[in-house]
Design an enzyme around this catalytic site. Structure first.
Site, mmCIF file in Angstrom:
data_model
loop_
_atom_site.group_PDB
_atom_site.id
_atom_site.type_symbol
_atom_site.label_atom_id
_atom_site.label_comp_id
_atom_site.label_asym_id
_atom_site.label_seq_id
_atom_site.Cartn_x
_atom_site.Cartn_y
_atom_site.Cartn_z
ATOM 1 N N ASP A 16 0.593 -1.216 0.200
ATOM 2 C CA ASP A 16 -0.038 0.173 0.191
ATOM 3 C C ASP A 16 0.869 1.180 -0.145
ATOM 4 O O ASP A 16 1.821 1.479 0.488
ATOM 5 C CB ASP A 16 -0.934 -0.074 1.266
ATOM 6 C CG ASP A 16 -2.109 1.112 1.228
ATOM 7 O OD1 ASP A 16 -2.249 1.387 0.144
ATOM 8 O OD2 ASP A 16 -2.584 1.293 2.274
ATOM 9 N N HIS A 33 3.099 3.553 -9.033
ATOM 10 C CA HIS A 33 2.668 2.119 -9.065
ATOM 11 C C HIS A 33 4.064 1.565 -9.884
ATOM 12 O O HIS A 33 4.461 0.574 -9.575
ATOM 13 C CB HIS A 33 1.842 2.007 -10.031
ATOM 14 C CG HIS A 33 0.373 2.260 -9.123
ATOM 15 N ND1 HIS A 33 0.050 1.977 -8.134
ATOM 16 C CD2 HIS A 33 -0.894 3.189 -9.592
ATOM 17 C CE1 HIS A 33 -1.269 2.372 -7.593
ATOM 18 N NE2 HIS A 33 -1.583 3.118 -8.492
ATOM 19 N N LEU A 127 11.002 -20.775 -4.838
ATOM 20 C CA LEU A 127 9.995 -19.992 -4.138
ATOM 21 C C LEU A 127 8.467 -19.951 -5.095
ATOM 22 O O LEU A 127 8.739 -19.515 -6.121
ATOM 23 C CB LEU A 127 10.582 -18.225 -4.209
ATOM 24 C CG LEU A 127 9.529 -17.208 -4.012
ATOM 25 C CD1 LEU A 127 9.228 -16.977 -2.536
ATOM 26 C CD2 LEU A 127 10.301 -15.756 -4.426
HETATM 27 C C1 FPP Z 1 -1.686 0.440 -3.272
HETATM 28 O O1 FPP Z 1 -1.168 1.786 -3.317
HETATM 29 C C2 FPP Z 1 -1.278 -0.110 -4.607
HETATM 30 C C3 FPP Z 1 -1.900 -0.569 -5.572
HETATM 31 C C4 FPP Z 1 -3.370 -0.569 -5.512
HETATM 32 C C5 FPP Z 1 -1.239 -1.461 -6.759
HETATM 33 C C6 FPP Z 1 -0.182 -2.358 -6.451
HETATM 34 C C7 FPP Z 1 0.642 -2.561 -7.377
HETATM 35 C C8 FPP Z 1 1.892 -2.564 -7.527
HETATM 36 C C9 FPP Z 1 2.904 -2.450 -6.669
HETATM 37 C C10 FPP Z 1 2.495 -2.458 -8.907
HETATM 38 C C11 FPP Z 1 3.066 -3.611 -9.515
HETATM 39 C C12 FPP Z 1 2.977 -4.953 -8.831
HETATM 40 C C13 FPP Z 1 3.262 -5.973 -9.625
HETATM 41 C C14 FPP Z 1 2.705 -7.415 -8.944
HETATM 42 C C15 FPP Z 1 4.250 -6.003 -10.758
HETATM 43 P P1 FPP Z 1 -2.201 2.882 -3.350
HETATM 44 O O2 FPP Z 1 -2.448 3.398 -4.703
HETATM 45 O O3 FPP Z 1 -3.560 2.316 -2.955
HETATM 46 O O4 FPP Z 1 -1.787 4.124 -2.641
HETATM 47 P P2 FPP Z 1 -2.356 5.253 -1.846
HETATM 48 O O5 FPP Z 1 -3.235 4.369 -0.674
HETATM 49 O O6 FPP Z 1 -1.348 6.020 -1.152
HETATM 50 O O7 FPP Z 1 -3.197 5.927 -2.822
#
Ligand code: FPP
Length: 237
Positions: A16, A33, A127
């Site tokens: 997150d 992201h 893994l």
């Molecule tokens: C949460 O941060 C993150 C996500 C909803 C997306 C997770 C994706 C990645 C880490 C990118 C790549 C992943 C892979 C497996 C290649 P948020 O956007 O909710 O952050 P915020 O709460 O600060 O808005």
């Protein structure tokens, strides 16, 4: 640090804070992201180094479709990019990749890439990397329940045979052990529909840093601290 654990260890992570990481730097959310995807590469590497046997990452939830169209599209293309750029490395490093979640709403190119990567890496054993994509715990439980109901209706399963073990078999995670440790970054103290069935005896670690800032040393410290915890699983020791 090599193999801090002498047995199977399943770590699951709620990654997150990508958006907030970008916001505080006046960058577009997708930059957060992209940086998050970069962190995924490092944490997969560290998991191999530390002897983590299972790593499950919450990449996109059933609720994430509520985000703007451009953010959802950007995330989907990031997932495709990640699979294309990492496949070879994952294969040669002994990583078996699995995807959990409802694939039916994902675009066909992404589904093809996911299937190909699962087949390509299916014999790897170092893994198991599970990526939760369009995953929601309640959705998973409902899908499993529907499957069980149809089996009962067809006479292939008897009501009295439905135990927790049998129920687990119908979940997306059927071949995975339950998570030992669930980490959530960015200072939020919620589990957000992530592995609700599987996490009943999981330990949790909540850290303040956003996912793009989560590094190998922080990961190592959490694993060391987890190792010292006394897990009783309802028993008296
Ligand atoms: C949460 O941060 C993150 C996500 C909803 C997306 C997770 C994706 C990645 C880490 C990118 C790549 C992943 C892979 C497996 C290649 P948020 O956007 O909710 O952050 P915020 O709460 O600060 O808005």
């Amino acid at each position: 640090m090599n193999n801090i654990f002498d047995k199977n260890l399943h770590v699951a992570i709620i990654m997150d804070g990508n958006g907030r990481w970008a916001n505080t730097r006046a960058l577009a959310r997708l930059k957060g992201h992209a940086k998050g995807a970069d962190r995924v590469r490092h944490i997969v590497r560290s998991s191999l180094d530390f002897g983590v046997t299972h790593l499950t990452l919450f990449a996109f939830s059933t609720e994430n479709w509520k985000r703007s169209e451009s953010e959802v599209a950007g995330l989907m293309s990031l997932f495709k990019q990640y699979i294309k750029s990492e496949s070879k490395k994952l294969l040669s490093n002994g990583v078996k990749v699995l995807f959990i979640g409802d694939r039916s709403r994902l675009d066909s190119k992404l589904i093809t890439l996911m299937n190909e990567l699962e087949v390509l890496t299916k014999n790897n054993v170092s893994l198991t990397l599970t990526i939760a994509l369009n995953y929601g715990g309640r959705d998973e439980i409902i899908r499993a329940t529907k499957l069980i109901a149809s089996k009962v209706k067809l006479g292939e399963l008897i009501e009295d045979e439905i135990t927790p073990e049998v129920f687990s078999f119908y979940l997306d995670t059927s071949i995975l052990p339950d998570p030992d440790l669930i980490i959530r970054t960015s200072g939020e103290y919620r589990t957000s529909n992530f592995l609700p069935w599987q996490s009943v005896y999981s330990e949790y670690a909540f850290v303040k840093v956003t996912w793009p800032d989560f590094d190998t040393l922080m990961y190592k410290n959490i694993l060391e601290e987890f190792k010292a915890r006394d897990r009783r699983f309802g028993l008296v020791k």
